[in-house]
Enzyme design. Structure first.
Site, mmCIF file in Angstrom:
data_model
loop_
_atom_site.group_PDB
_atom_site.id
_atom_site.type_symbol
_atom_site.label_atom_id
_atom_site.label_comp_id
_atom_site.label_asym_id
_atom_site.label_seq_id
_atom_site.Cartn_x
_atom_site.Cartn_y
_atom_site.Cartn_z
ATOM 1 N N TYR A 158 1.269 -3.751 6.643
ATOM 2 C CA TYR A 158 0.181 -3.164 5.854
ATOM 3 C C TYR A 158 -0.981 -2.662 6.716
ATOM 4 O O TYR A 158 -2.132 -2.713 6.294
ATOM 5 C CB TYR A 158 -0.325 -4.157 4.789
ATOM 6 C CG TYR A 158 0.771 -4.626 3.874
ATOM 7 C CD1 TYR A 158 1.316 -3.768 2.929
ATOM 8 C CD2 TYR A 158 1.291 -5.916 3.977
ATOM 9 C CE1 TYR A 158 2.344 -4.186 2.100
ATOM 10 C CE2 TYR A 158 2.326 -6.342 3.157
ATOM 11 C CZ TYR A 158 2.852 -5.471 2.220
ATOM 12 O OH TYR A 158 3.867 -5.884 1.404
ATOM 13 N N GLU B 154 12.123 -11.029 -1.315
ATOM 14 C CA GLU B 154 11.697 -9.729 -0.782
ATOM 15 C C GLU B 154 10.472 -9.848 0.107
ATOM 16 O O GLU B 154 9.386 -9.415 -0.274
ATOM 17 C CB GLU B 154 11.276 -8.811 -1.938
ATOM 18 C CG GLU B 154 12.353 -8.292 -2.781
ATOM 19 C CD GLU B 154 11.790 -7.682 -4.049
ATOM 20 O OE1 GLU B 154 12.567 -7.048 -4.744
ATOM 21 O OE2 GLU B 154 10.592 -7.854 -4.343
ATOM 22 N N CYS C 71 -17.077 7.084 10.561
ATOM 23 C CA CYS C 71 -18.444 7.226 10.051
ATOM 24 C C CYS C 71 -18.443 6.752 8.611
ATOM 25 O O CYS C 71 -18.472 7.549 7.672
ATOM 26 C CB CYS C 71 -18.905 8.662 10.160
ATOM 27 S SG CYS C 71 -18.973 9.164 11.872
ATOM 28 N N GLU C 72 -18.375 5.460 8.459
ATOM 29 C CA GLU C 72 -18.241 4.839 7.139
ATOM 30 C C GLU C 72 -18.740 3.411 7.308
ATOM 31 O O GLU C 72 -18.226 2.679 8.164
ATOM 32 C CB GLU C 72 -16.761 4.904 6.726
ATOM 33 C CG GLU C 72 -16.288 3.852 5.748
ATOM 34 C CD GLU C 72 -17.085 3.838 4.455
ATOM 35 O OE1 GLU C 72 -17.392 4.914 3.922
ATOM 36 O OE2 GLU C 72 -17.421 2.725 3.995
#
Ligand SMILES: *Cc1c(COP(=O)(O)O)cnc(C)c1O
Length: 422
Positions: free
Chosen positions: A374, A264, A338-339
């Site tokens: 991802y 998989e 803003c992090e």
């Protein structure tokens, strides 16, 4: 460390796509996806192979179609993924459901030949209550895992994925109570793909197959590591598959049972088949003892892997005027959120580090490679109310098609309910 290079695009195409579709934009390559599918389908096996794509890696309809057209099934990790797989045309017998959250309303799926993979004793019990006498797969945590980081390691005592191997007697009681048939045993231990660990897990998984007389297939999950950065190694499927094929042969000579192999891959099919084209929005510095920062017009709302895992992605400067950039510089590359954690060049744990890249000016492009898996599917979408990043696909003739539009403000807020007393 080597300077990273573009993979399937050239700088001319980067500029063309940026001008036509704007930035940021994810670009996927049909040709690269198909190539990866062919590699997966050539995985060594003795008595047959089935490949399922772990669709959580990238669930765009068109990506699913390309993979489906190659004869690959899907692994769905939720009820919603199952429904998206149906929308892309997969039939129940081409789908395996491996979900952390219990999937409800499975009657149609099971009755039409879908494979449910019980990931806990509770899931097994509920399946038994609803489908006594039916076939299913069980996911087992074999007690060891393999991850590029502890966060991508999904086997061993620190992992909640699957039925703990020492609880198999409890599983058997439930299986007997409902007369269930275990037609498949499944392990998926993470994305480190250390060949030795992989072989050991294959060996254990075959031992589990031995415990279940109705078992006709063994699913060894995904987790085939792909090097995104040029210094990172990628899994050689032929190499890790060879000893596993031998184990299946041995199993046959011992037990006279021909087991089918299932894998998989998620990362393997998609990681290096996508690139994110971004624009340099600003350049700032923190003085002679500090750093020079490039601010991109994208961030963790498109790719959260660096802030989540300290993962590194190639960052390639492309001059907006397509001049060759000769000067190299050390930059800290940050996102537009803003992090403080929105840094594309950081160590695991969050400490910023520099990356050597071609010198850029505001308005130049930076291409982030290795963003097919991802990223779009796992981002902190809509943080700071930034819209969902659009996606395009380059087909086998080099034509580029939009496959997801940029979200509008109306779409971002469409489910908010306005209270009339405020
Ligand atoms: C996520 C997942 C995969 C794919 O893992 P990759 O590391 O992307 O190859 C395979 N099987 C299951 C059950 C998964 O949850």
């Amino acid at each position: 460390m080597d300077i990273e290079r573009l993979r399937f695009l050239n700088s001319f195409q980067v500029i063309e796509i940026a001008k036509k579709f704007g930035t940021p934009v994810f670009v996927y390559s049909q040709k690269e996806i198909e190539k990866r599918c062919e590699e997966a389908l050539a995985f060594p096996n003795e008595f047959g192979l089935k490949v399922h794509y772990a669709m959580k890696a990238n669930s765009n309809y068109n990506v699913l179609k390309i993979i489906k057209n190659k004869g690959i099934g899907v692994d769905a990790s939720s009820e919603y993924e199952l429904n998206r797989a149906y929308l892309a045309g997969f039939l129940p017998n081409q789908i395996m459901v491996t979900s952390q959250e219990l999937v409800k309303n499975l009657d149609d799926f099971i009755n039409r030949g879908g494979c449910f993979n019980a990931c806990s004793l509770h899931q097994l019990e509920i399946f038994g209550q609803n489908f006594p006498g039916k076939e299913l797969s069980i996911r087992i945590n074999p007690g060891l895992g393999s991850g590029w980081t502890t966060k991508t390691d999904v086997g061993g005592t620190t992992s909640a994925f699957g039925i703990w191997y020492e609880s198999l007697q409890d599983a058997k009681q439930i299986i007997n109570k409902y007369n269930l048939k275990i037609s498949k045993v499944h392990t998926h231990i993470g994305s480190g793909s250390d060949p030795e660990v992989w072989k050991a897990v294959a060996k254990y998984t075959l031992e589990y197959a031995e415990m279940f007389p109705n078992c006709t297939a063994v699913n060894l999950g995904g987790g085939f590591k792909i090097g995104r950065m040029s210094y990172e190694l990628s899994t050689n499927l032929q190499e890790i598959g060879k000893p596993v094929k031998e184990l299946f042969k041995e199993f046959y000579s011992k037990h006279n049972r021909k087991l089918k192999l299932e894998i998989e891959p998620g990362t393997y099919l998609m990681a290096n088949t996508g690139a994110l084209i971004t624009t340099v929005d600003d350049i700032v510095d923190t003085g002679s003892k500090g750093f020079e920062f490039i601010k991109l017009n994208t961030g963790m709302d498109a790719n959260t892997r660096p802030s989540l895992y300290g993962a590194e992605h190639p960052l390639i400067s492309v001059s907006a005027s397509n001049e060759d950039k000769i000067n190299l510089k050390d930059y800290v590359v940050v996102g537009h959120c803003c992090e403080s954690g929105d840094v594309f060049t950081q160590e695991m744990g969050g400490k910023a580090k520099t990356r050597k890249m071609g010198e850029v000016e505001i308005g130049d492009y930076v291409v982030m490679e290795g963003t097919g898996a991802y990223c779009s599917s796992m981002s902190t979408k809509n943080y700071n109310s930034f819209p969902e990043t659009p996606e395009v696909l380059m087909d086998n003739n080099g034509n580029v098609h939009q496959i997801r539009k940029k979200q509008s403000l109306e779409q971002i807020i469409q489910n908010e309910v306005k209270l009339d007393f405020l």
